[in-house]
Design a protein around this motif. Structure first.
Motif, short mmCIF file in Angstrom:
data_model
loop_
_atom_site.label_atom_id
_atom_site.label_comp_id
_atom_site.label_asym_id
_atom_site.label_seq_id
_atom_site.Cartn_x
_atom_site.Cartn_y
_atom_site.Cartn_z
N ASP A 102 10.35 -1.28 8.35
CA ASP A 102 11.43 -1.82 7.68
C ASP A 102 12.46 -0.71 7.21
O ASP A 102 12.23 0.25 6.25
N VAL A 103 13.44 -0.08 8.04
CA VAL A 103 14.19 1.00 7.85
C VAL A 103 15.31 1.03 6.33
O VAL A 103 15.65 1.97 6.05
N TYR A 104 15.16 0.07 5.91
CA TYR A 104 16.25 -0.37 4.85
C TYR A 104 15.31 -0.20 3.55
O TYR A 104 15.96 0.06 2.32
N ASN A 105 14.18 -0.59 3.51
CA ASN A 105 13.38 -0.58 2.52
C ASN A 105 11.74 -0.33 2.94
O ASN A 105 10.97 -0.90 3.02
N PRO A 106 11.55 1.22 2.94
CA PRO A 106 10.27 1.39 3.48
C PRO A 106 9.40 1.31 2.13
O PRO A 106 8.08 0.97 2.82
N ASP A 107 9.66 0.98 0.95
CA ASP A 107 8.68 0.65 0.01
C ASP A 107 8.15 -0.62 0.04
O ASP A 107 7.04 -0.97 -0.45
N SER A 108 9.04 -1.48 0.76
CA SER A 108 8.49 -2.81 1.02
C SER A 108 7.50 -2.79 2.00
O SER A 108 6.29 -3.47 2.08
N ASP A 109 7.46 -1.95 3.10
CA ASP A 109 6.34 -1.68 3.82
C ASP A 109 5.17 -1.12 3.20
O ASP A 109 4.07 -1.80 3.62
N SER A 110 5.45 -0.25 2.32
CA SER A 110 4.03 0.31 1.66
C SER A 110 3.38 -0.84 0.79
O SER A 110 2.11 -0.97 0.64
N TYR A 111 4.17 -1.74 0.16
CA TYR A 111 3.86 -2.75 -0.69
C TYR A 111 2.79 -3.76 0.38
O TYR A 111 1.55 -4.11 -0.11
N PHE A 112 3.36 -4.08 1.35
CA PHE A 112 2.68 -5.02 2.28
C PHE A 112 1.48 -4.23 2.90
O PHE A 112 0.39 -5.01 2.81
N ASN A 113 1.61 -3.17 3.20
CA ASN A 113 0.26 -2.34 3.76
C ASN A 113 -0.70 -2.32 2.45
O ASN A 113 -1.89 -2.37 3.00
N ASP A 114 -0.39 -2.13 1.38
CA ASP A 114 -1.41 -2.00 0.17
C ASP A 114 -2.00 -3.45 -0.03
O ASP A 114 -3.31 -3.50 -0.43
N ALA A 115 -1.12 -4.36 0.26
CA ALA A 115 -1.54 -5.83 0.12
C ALA A 115 -2.64 -6.08 0.87
O ALA A 115 -3.68 -6.96 0.94
N ILE A 116 -2.39 -5.68 2.21
CA ILE A 116 -3.39 -5.91 3.60
C ILE A 116 -4.71 -5.38 3.24
O ILE A 116 -5.97 -5.67 3.42
N ALA A 117 -4.48 -3.80 2.86
CA ALA A 117 -5.60 -2.98 2.55
C ALA A 117 -6.74 -3.71 1.57
O ALA A 117 -7.76 -3.17 1.44
N ALA A 118 -6.09 -4.39 0.57
CA ALA A 118 -6.80 -4.91 -0.20
C ALA A 118 -7.69 -6.31 0.05
O ALA A 118 -8.50 -6.74 -0.66
N THR A 119 -7.50 -6.59 1.30
CA THR A 119 -8.25 -7.56 1.52
C THR A 119 -9.35 -7.30 3.08
O THR A 119 -8.96 -6.09 3.77
N ASP A 120 -10.39 -7.90 3.31
CA ASP A 120 -10.88 -7.72 4.43
C ASP A 120 -11.00 -9.11 5.54
O ASP A 120 -11.80 -9.16 6.35
#
Length: 135
Positions: free
Chosen positions: A67-85
């Motif tokens: 997401d070139v307009y909102n890289p923090d949004s990518d980070s948020y999604f990545n963190d949410a994914i990483a919290a799951t298995d």
């Protein structure tokens, strides 16, 4: 074909499909704009779904570009994914012969330990799939 079959199987009560349709696009347009939505939307969705303790969450959406307009949004999604298995992403990687520009290689994908043989299986499946595709 599906509408005209003789018998319709009963829906599996253990499977829930969340569809992004015209109604959901319209409902979220005021807050998030047009498609594609910021990845934070999917991160928040995943966090809410995880509270229900699903066996698996499968995204049938290709998140191929940052997401070139909102890289923090990518980070948020990545963190949410990483919290799951139990979060998975369905995709098909074309053979390199047909997809010379792809920067994604099977060896770059992080594979959970429980799928240690996944890459070998995926390579065989991709080969089998493309062996039967008309050229």
């Amino acid at each position: 074909m599906v509408r005209h079959r003789i018998t319709a199987p009963k829906p599996d009560p253990d499977i829930v499909i969340v569809d992004i349709n015209e109604a959901s696009l319209a409902a979220l347009a005021g807050e998030y704009g047009r498609w594609p939505w910021p990845r934070q939307v999917f991160g928040e969705f995943l966090e809410q779904v995880e509270q229900q303790k699903p066996k698996a969450v499968v995204f049938d959406i290709l998140f191929s570009d940052p997401d070139v307009y909102n890289p923090d949004s990518d980070s948020y999604f990545n963190d949410a994914i990483a919290a799951t298995d139990n979060t998975f992403f369905a995709f098909l990687r074309l053979p390199e012969v047909q997809d010379k520009l792809s920067q994604i290689k099977l060896g770059m994908l992080q594979v959970p330990r429980r799928f240690q043989d996944w890459q070998a299986q995926a390579t065989r499946l991709l080969w089998c799939y493309h062996t039967f595709l008309p050229r």
